[in-house]
Design a protein around this motif. Structure first.
Motif, PDB file in Angstrom:
ATOM      1  N   ALA A   1       0.829  -1.211   0.000  1.00 19.87           N
ATOM      2  CA  ALA A   1       0.000   0.000   0.000  1.00 19.87           C
ATOM      3  C   ALA A   1       0.859   1.255   0.000  1.00 19.87           C
ATOM      4  O   ALA A   1       0.565   2.223  -0.717  1.00 19.87           O
ATOM      5  CB  ALA A   1      -0.928  -0.004   1.211  1.00 19.87           C
ATOM      6  N   LEU A   2       1.941   1.255   0.780  1.00 13.59           N
ATOM      7  CA  LEU A   2       2.803   2.423   0.837  1.00 13.59           C
ATOM      8  C   LEU A   2       3.566   2.609  -0.469  1.00 13.59           C
ATOM      9  O   LEU A   2       3.653   3.727  -0.996  1.00 13.59           O
ATOM     10  CB  LEU A   2       3.789   2.302   2.006  1.00 13.59           C
ATOM     11  N   ILE A   3       4.097   1.507  -1.028  1.00 14.13           N
ATOM     12  CA  ILE A   3       4.866   1.639  -2.258  1.00 14.13           C
ATOM     13  C   ILE A   3       3.963   2.029  -3.421  1.00 14.13           C
ATOM     14  O   ILE A   3       4.387   2.729  -4.350  1.00 14.13           O
ATOM     15  CB  ILE A   3       5.656   0.343  -2.549  1.00 14.13           C
ATOM     16  N   VAL A   4       2.700   1.607  -3.391  1.00 13.33           N
ATOM     17  CA  VAL A   4       1.752   2.018  -4.435  1.00 13.33           C
ATOM     18  C   VAL A   4       1.470   3.511  -4.343  1.00 13.33           C
ATOM     19  O   VAL A   4       1.299   4.189  -5.363  1.00 13.33           O
ATOM     20  CB  VAL A   4       0.458   1.180  -4.348  1.00 13.33           C
ATOM     21  N   GLN A   5       1.436   4.064  -3.129  1.00 13.98           N
ATOM     22  CA  GLN A   5       1.266   5.510  -2.984  1.00 13.98           C
ATOM     23  C   GLN A   5       2.425   6.259  -3.622  1.00 13.98           C
ATOM     24  O   GLN A   5       2.232   7.280  -4.301  1.00 13.98           O
ATOM     25  CB  GLN A   5       1.167   5.888  -1.503  1.00 13.98           C
ATOM     26  N   VAL A   6       3.642   5.760  -3.411  1.00 20.31           N
ATOM     27  CA  VAL A   6       4.812   6.376  -4.034  1.00 20.31           C
ATOM     28  C   VAL A   6       4.707   6.278  -5.560  1.00 20.31           C
ATOM     29  O   VAL A   6       4.996   7.226  -6.288  1.00 20.31           O
ATOM     30  CB  VAL A   6       6.107   5.702  -3.527  1.00 20.31           C
ATOM     31  N   ALA A   7       4.250   5.110  -6.049  1.00 22.95           N
ATOM     32  CA  ALA A   7       4.101   4.910  -7.496  1.00 22.95           C
ATOM     33  C   ALA A   7       3.043   5.844  -8.076  1.00 22.95           C
ATOM     34  O   ALA A   7       3.256   6.456  -9.136  1.00 22.95           O
ATOM     35  CB  ALA A   7       3.726   3.460  -7.775  1.00 22.95           C
ATOM     36  N   LEU A   8       1.902   5.967  -7.410  1.00 22.90           N
ATOM     37  CA  LEU A   8       0.840   6.840  -7.903  1.00 22.90           C
ATOM     38  C   LEU A   8       1.302   8.285  -7.990  1.00 22.90           C
ATOM     39  O   LEU A   8       0.962   9.006  -8.935  1.00 22.90           O
ATOM     40  CB  LEU A   8      -0.389   6.733  -6.995  1.00 22.90           C
ATOM     41  N   ASN A   9       2.104   8.707  -7.016  1.00 22.38           N
ATOM     42  CA  ASN A   9       2.596  10.079  -7.063  1.00 22.38           C
ATOM     43  C   ASN A   9       3.513  10.295  -8.251  1.00 22.38           C
ATOM     44  O   ASN A   9       3.482  11.350  -8.895  1.00 22.38           O
ATOM     45  CB  ASN A   9       3.319  10.417  -5.758  1.00 22.38           C
ATOM     46  N   THR A  10       4.326   9.292  -8.566  1.00 20.88           N
ATOM     47  CA  THR A  10       5.188   9.386  -9.749  1.00 20.88           C
ATOM     48  C   THR A  10       4.347   9.434 -11.011  1.00 20.88           C
ATOM     49  O   THR A  10       4.634  10.199 -11.941  1.00 20.88           O
ATOM     50  CB  THR A  10       6.150   8.188  -9.787  1.00 20.88           C
ATOM     51  N   MET A  11       3.285   8.630 -11.068  1.00 22.29           N
ATOM     52  CA  MET A  11       2.389   8.618 -12.230  1.00 22.29           C
ATOM     53  C   MET A  11       1.671   9.952 -12.389  1.00 22.29           C
ATOM     54  O   MET A  11       1.432  10.412 -13.508  1.00 22.29           O
ATOM     55  CB  MET A  11       1.384   7.483 -12.089  1.00 22.29           C
ATOM     56  N   LEU A  12       1.311  10.598 -11.282  1.00 17.33           N
ATOM     57  CA  LEU A  12       0.663  11.909 -11.339  1.00 17.33           C
ATOM     58  C   LEU A  12       1.571  12.949 -11.989  1.00 17.33           C
ATOM     59  O   LEU A  12       1.102  13.924 -12.561  1.00 17.33           O
ATOM     60  CB  LEU A  12       0.263  12.365  -9.930  1.00 17.33           C
ATOM     61  N   GLN A  13       2.882  12.728 -11.897  1.00 18.01           N
ATOM     62  CA  GLN A  13       3.847  13.639 -12.516  1.00 18.01           C
ATOM     63  C   GLN A  13       4.159  13.243 -13.958  1.00 18.01           C
ATOM     64  O   GLN A  13       5.108  13.743 -14.541  1.00 18.01           O
ATOM     65  CB  GLN A  13       5.136  13.653 -11.690  1.00 18.01           C
ATOM     66  N   GLN A  14       3.345  12.317 -14.500  1.00 16.96           N
ATOM     67  CA  GLN A  14       3.491  11.861 -15.884  1.00 16.96           C
ATOM     68  C   GLN A  14       4.830  11.167 -16.109  1.00 16.96           C
ATOM     69  O   GLN A  14       5.449  11.276 -17.181  1.00 16.96           O
ATOM     70  CB  GLN A  14       3.299  13.018 -16.867  1.00 16.96           C
ATOM     71  N   LYS A  15       5.273  10.430 -15.088  1.00 20.50           N
ATOM     72  CA  LYS A  15       6.478   9.611 -15.187  1.00 20.50           C
ATOM     73  C   LYS A  15       6.068   8.147 -15.071  1.00 20.50           C
ATOM     74  O   LYS A  15       5.152   7.809 -14.326  1.00 20.50           O
ATOM     75  CB  LYS A  15       7.483   9.978 -14.090  1.00 20.50           C
ATOM     76  N   ASN A  16       6.782   7.288 -15.792  1.00 17.36           N
ATOM     77  CA  ASN A  16       6.377   5.892 -15.918  1.00 17.36           C
ATOM     78  C   ASN A  16       6.902   5.018 -14.778  1.00 17.36           C
ATOM     79  O   ASN A  16       8.067   5.133 -14.386  1.00 17.36           O
ATOM     80  CB  ASN A  16       6.860   5.324 -17.253  1.00 17.36           C
ATOM     81  N   VAL A  17       6.026   4.128 -14.308  1.00 16.27           N
ATOM     82  CA  VAL A  17       6.357   3.194 -13.234  1.00 16.27           C
ATOM     83  C   VAL A  17       6.184   1.769 -13.741  1.00 16.27           C
ATOM     84  O   VAL A  17       5.114   1.399 -14.223  1.00 16.27           O
ATOM     85  CB  VAL A  17       5.454   3.416 -11.998  1.00 16.27           C
ATOM     86  N   LEU A  18       7.241   0.982 -13.623  1.00 11.76           N
ATOM     87  CA  LEU A  18       7.182  -0.447 -13.922  1.00 11.76           C
ATOM     88  C   LEU A  18       7.056  -1.196 -12.597  1.00 11.76           C
ATOM     89  O   LEU A  18       7.956  -1.117 -11.759  1.00 11.76           O
ATOM     90  CB  LEU A  18       8.432  -0.900 -14.673  1.00 11.76           C
ATOM     91  N   HIS A  19       5.938  -1.881 -12.404  1.00 15.69           N
ATOM     92  CA  HIS A  19       5.697  -2.622 -11.158  1.00 15.69           C
ATOM     93  C   HIS A  19       5.940  -4.105 -11.433  1.00 15.69           C
ATOM     94  O   HIS A  19       5.185  -4.746 -12.170  1.00 15.69           O
ATOM     95  CB  HIS A  19       4.268  -2.396 -10.664  1.00 15.69           C
ATOM     96  N   VAL A  20       7.008  -4.636 -10.844  1.00 16.38           N
ATOM     97  CA  VAL A  20       7.360  -6.049 -11.013  1.00 16.38           C
ATOM     98  C   VAL A  20       6.893  -6.798  -9.774  1.00 16.38           C
ATOM     99  O   VAL A  20       7.360  -6.535  -8.664  1.00 16.38           O
ATOM    100  CB  VAL A  20       8.884  -6.216 -11.199  1.00 16.38           C
TER     101      VAL A  20
END
Length: 294
Positions: free
Chosen positions: A103-122
């Motif tokens: 849940a915490l790491i997904v919050q970090v990922a969502l914030n990166t996505m909000l900045q229009q930067k790509n997240v690869l979740h393995v």
């Protein structure tokens, strides 16, 4: 005495009017440097003014994204957004099973996505649909917490910045990951900015694979995050880090631990981030799995 009215102008006025009319429509002649006459264009082509029409709905969505970016979990903990993990660097979220690492790491990922930067979740534990459900649940919690009404529009605008990749734990290796990422980037399908590796078992045999991932991260200029499962009965290492991270702690720029105490979950910075103690202890709301604002 009455005025004398003439129906015809005198000759000099006729000539003056004729000259004025001729001068009004006759363009001057421009002369080039070599003395040859240049005809002035009969009309000047003014390029059309192109203006972007900003839809009010689009503007509100952009404002919403900016607001959520300011509430990102790392900033709430006192960290600058991504400075805690530089390009080529490692970050870790550590906790016992079921406490809230994903849940915490997904919050970090969502914030990166909000900045229009790509997240690869393995993911090495869960299938694609379960990982996707994590993102939707965390985003729903954010929407409820901050009274977001345009949830559907928000998700549609950021989901293109996430790609989920799954492996079996025993089938995961650095060469396989690099090959998959190379395929994505060369085919211009997805070019990651951040990579999350969720579910990698940390033990004494992990140092060599992590060193390979370090080279991979530096070559691709990535921000790499791991989730690390700890155990209640294990004591920390000599450096104060959980035993799972102690042997490879030199490879990590940041480490964040979730520690449950009663009905509270404390978030503590074990490595990286600000030096002041206030920024090193925050709470995770167990009902929403969101970081509580100070």
């Amino acid at each position: 005495m009455g005025s004398l009215i003439t129906k015809e102008d005198p000759e000099e006025w006729k000539n003056a009017r004729k000259r004025a009319q001729e001068n009004a429509y006759q363009s001057p002649v421009l002369t080039a440097a070599d003395g040859q006459p240049i005809k002035k264009p009969s009309s000047i082509n003014v390029p059309p003014i192109r203006a972007r029409v900003i839809n009010l709905k689009e503007r509100n969505l952009d404002m919403l994204k900016n607001d959520l970016i300011l509430r990102n979990p790392l900033r709430l903990m006192g960290h600058e957004n991504e400075a805690i993990v530089p390009q080529g660097g490692f970050g870790a979220v550590l906790a016992r099973a079921g406490v809230g690492k994903t849940a915490l790491i997904v919050q970090v990922a969502l914030n990166t996505m909000l900045q229009q930067k790509n997240v690869l979740h393995v993911s090495l534990d869960d299938p694609v649909d379960k990982v996707n459900l994590w993102y939707q649940e965390v985003l729903n919690s954010l929407a409820n917490n901050y009274h977001v009404r345009q949830l559907k529009e928000l998700w549609e605008s950021i989901q293109m910045h996430r790609f989920i990749m799954t492996f079996k734990v025993e089938g995961f290796s650095v060469p396989k990951l690099e090959e998959r990422v190379k395929d994505l980037t060369e085919q211009q399908i997805f070019n990651p900015h951040m990579v999350i590796i969720d579910g990698l078992p940390f033990d004494e045999s992990l140092r060599t694979p992590l060193e390979g991932l370090k080279v991979f991260s530096m070559n691709h200029r990535l921000h790499l995050w791991f989730t690390v499962t700890t155990h209640r009965h294990q004591k920390p290492g000599a450096d104060g880090l959980p035993i799972q991270l102690s042997a490879v702690g030199d490879l990590f720029d940041a480490a964040i631990e979730l520690q449950p105490e009663g009905n509270k979950i404390h978030i503590r910075s074990l490595k990286g981030g600000p030096a002041d103690s206030e920024g090193r202890d925050q709470l995770l709301d167990p009902s929403t799995m969101l970081i509580q604002e100070p």
